[in-house]
Design an enzyme around this catalytic site. Structure first.
Site, PDB file in Angstrom:
ATOM      1  N   HIS A  58      -4.803  -6.151 -18.330  1.00  0.00           N
ATOM      2  CA  HIS A  58      -5.384  -4.981 -17.666  1.00  0.00           C
ATOM      3  C   HIS A  58      -6.702  -5.398 -17.011  1.00  0.00           C
ATOM      4  O   HIS A  58      -7.413  -6.248 -17.530  1.00  0.00           O
ATOM      5  CB  HIS A  58      -5.613  -3.863 -18.689  1.00  0.00           C
ATOM      6  N   GLU A  62      -9.493  -4.101 -16.939  1.00  0.00           N
ATOM      7  CA  GLU A  62     -10.680  -3.976 -17.799  1.00  0.00           C
ATOM      8  C   GLU A  62     -10.785  -5.168 -18.748  1.00  0.00           C
ATOM      9  O   GLU A  62     -11.877  -5.611 -19.088  1.00  0.00           O
ATOM     10  CB  GLU A  62     -10.623  -2.641 -18.571  1.00  0.00           C
ATOM     11  N   LYS A  85      -6.397   3.744 -23.526  1.00  0.00           N
ATOM     12  CA  LYS A  85      -7.621   2.924 -23.599  1.00  0.00           C
ATOM     13  C   LYS A  85      -8.309   3.169 -24.947  1.00  0.00           C
ATOM     14  O   LYS A  85      -7.620   3.363 -25.936  1.00  0.00           O
ATOM     15  CB  LYS A  85      -8.514   3.236 -22.402  1.00  0.00           C
ATOM     16  N   GLU A  88      -2.214  -2.194 -10.128  1.00  0.00           N
ATOM     17  CA  GLU A  88      -3.339  -1.269 -10.298  1.00  0.00           C
ATOM     18  C   GLU A  88      -4.529  -1.740  -9.462  1.00  0.00           C
ATOM     19  O   GLU A  88      -5.299  -2.600  -9.907  1.00  0.00           O
ATOM     20  CB  GLU A  88      -3.758  -1.208 -11.767  1.00  0.00           C
ATOM     21  N   SER A 133      -5.552   6.386 -11.116  1.00  0.00           N
ATOM     22  CA  SER A 133      -5.744   7.829 -10.840  1.00  0.00           C
ATOM     23  C   SER A 133      -4.438   8.566 -10.567  1.00  0.00           C
ATOM     24  O   SER A 133      -4.380   9.460  -9.718  1.00  0.00           O
ATOM     25  CB  SER A 133      -6.739   8.028  -9.687  1.00  0.00           C
ATOM     26  N   ASN A 145      -1.772   5.028 -20.794  1.00  0.00           N
ATOM     27  CA  ASN A 145      -2.711   4.055 -21.358  1.00  0.00           C
ATOM     28  C   ASN A 145      -3.912   4.834 -21.878  1.00  0.00           C
ATOM     29  O   ASN A 145      -4.723   5.318 -21.093  1.00  0.00           O
ATOM     30  CB  ASN A 145      -3.129   3.065 -20.250  1.00  0.00           C
ATOM     31  N   GLY A 155      -9.605   5.123 -12.617  1.00  0.00           N
ATOM     32  CA  GLY A 155     -10.628   6.009 -13.175  1.00  0.00           C
ATOM     33  C   GLY A 155     -11.603   6.546 -12.142  1.00  0.00           C
ATOM     34  O   GLY A 155     -12.650   7.099 -12.492  1.00  0.00           O
TER      35      GLY A 155
END
Ligand code: PGA
Length: 268
Positions: free
Chosen positions: A100, A102, A18, A172, A217, A16, A178
Site C-alpha cells: 500500500h 502508505e 487502515k 491507487e 476516494s 481497507n 483520502g
C-alpha cells in the site's frame, strides 16, 4: 452498465480499514454488514492484526473475507514487530494487502520486498492485493505510466505464470487517496488497461485472469461510474468502508454496475 454475460472476471470489492476501529467495533461491523451471496462477487475487509481472530469468529457463515494489511515474507525469525504468512493463516486470514502506498511512503517498503511478500502470500494460500500508483508530481510531470509500469513489471517479472494469475492489483493514484479527489473513471480505466497490457507482455496467459481494482476516494456516488469500465474488476475502499451500511451500498452498486442483480436483502 456492463451486461453480465460480457463480464470475464469476478467482481472484487475490498474495504481497507487502515489503523481504525476497535475489536468491539469490528464485532459490531460483522453483525451489521452481511454481504450478498452472489456467484462472481468477492467481498473482503482488511483490518488491523488485533481484530483478525475475533472477526473470523464473528463472520462464521458469512462470505465476507478477512484480510490483513501487511505481512513479512519470511516464515519466522528475528524480525521484531512483524507478522508472517503462517501466523495469518493460523488465524484463518484469507488474504493480505501488500505494498500500500502508505507502507511504501512511511515504512520504506520497496518493490523488491513487495515481490517477496506476494510470492510468500500465494504459496501460503493467502490472496494478495498488491497496490501500485503514482504521486501527484509524477502525474503532473506525465510520468505516471512510467511509474506504474515499473511497479507492475518488478512484480510480475518475479512471479511464475501460476502465481501471477492469483494476484489482485489495486491501482491507487496516491493523489486520490483520502483526499476526496477521485481519478475520473476514464483516467482509472486508462491506467487499469495499461496495467493489464503490461501483465500481458510478461504473462500472456494470466492477463485476462488478474483482477484489477481501483482505489482512491471510492464512495457510493462514484462506484457505479468506476465499475462500468471494462478493465476495472473491483475497488479498494478506504474511508468509506468504515461504515457497514455505506460499504454495503458500495458493494451493491458495484455489483449492479457489472450487471449482477442482487437478490433479496443484505444482512443476516
Ligand atoms: P480512501 O483510501 O478510499 O480513503 O481514499 C483508499 C486506500 O488507501 O486504500
Amino acid at each position: 452498465m456492463i451486461r453480465e454475460e460480457d463480464r470475464m472476471r469476478d467482481i472484487f470489492i475490498a474495504g481497507n480499514w487502515k489503523m481504525n476501529l476497535s475489536c468491539e467495533a469490528a464485532m459490531q461491523y460483522a453483525r451489521d454488514f452481511w454481504p450478498p451471496e452472489e456467484k462472481g462477487l468477492i467481498t473482503a475487509v482488511a483490518v488491523p492484526f488485533t481484530m483478525l481472530e475475533s472477526l473470523e469468529e464473528g463472520l462464521e457463515g458469512s462470505s465476507l473475507l478477512v484480510f490483513a494489511q501487511n505481512m513479512h515474507y519470511e516464515d519466522s525469525g528475528a524480525f521484531t514487530g512483524e507478522i508472517s504468512a503462517s501466523m495469518l493463516k493460523e488465524l484463518g486470514t484469507d488474504g493480505v494487502i501488500l505494498g500500500h502506498s502508505e507502507r511504501r511512503q512511511y515504512f520504506g517498503e520497496t518493490d523488491e520486498a513487495v515481490l517477496l511478500k506476494a510470492k510468500k502470500a500465494v504459496s501460503s494460500g493467502l490472496i494478495p492485493i498488491v497496490c501500485v500508483g503514482e504521486t501527484l508530481e509524477e502525474r503532473d510531470a506525465g510520468r505516471h505510466f512510467e511509474r506504474v509500469e515499473s511497479q507492475v513489471r518488478s512484480l510480475f517479472t518475479g512471479l511464475d505464470p501460476e502465481e501471477a494469475e492469483k494476484v489482485t492489483v489495486a491501482y491507487e493514484p496516491i493523489w486520490a487517496i483520502g483526499t476526496g479527489r477521485t481519478a475520473s473513471s476514464d483516467q482509472a480505466q486508462e491506467m487499469c488497461a495499461f496495467i493489464r497490457k503490461t501483465v500481458r507482455d510478461i504473462h500472456p496467459g494470466a492477463a485476462d485472469k488478474v483482477l484489477i481494482q481501483y482505489g482512491g476516494s471510492v464512495k457510493a456516488s462514484n462506484i457505479a461510474d468506476i465499475m462500468s469500465q471494462p478493465d476495472i474488476d473491483g475497488a479498494l475502499v478506504g474511508g468509506a468502508s468504515l461504515d457497514p451500511e455505506g460499504f454495503a451500498d458500495i458493494v451493491r452498486r458495484a455489483a449492479e454496475a457489472k450487471g449482477l442483480r442482487i437478490k433479496g436483502r443484505q444482512g443476516r
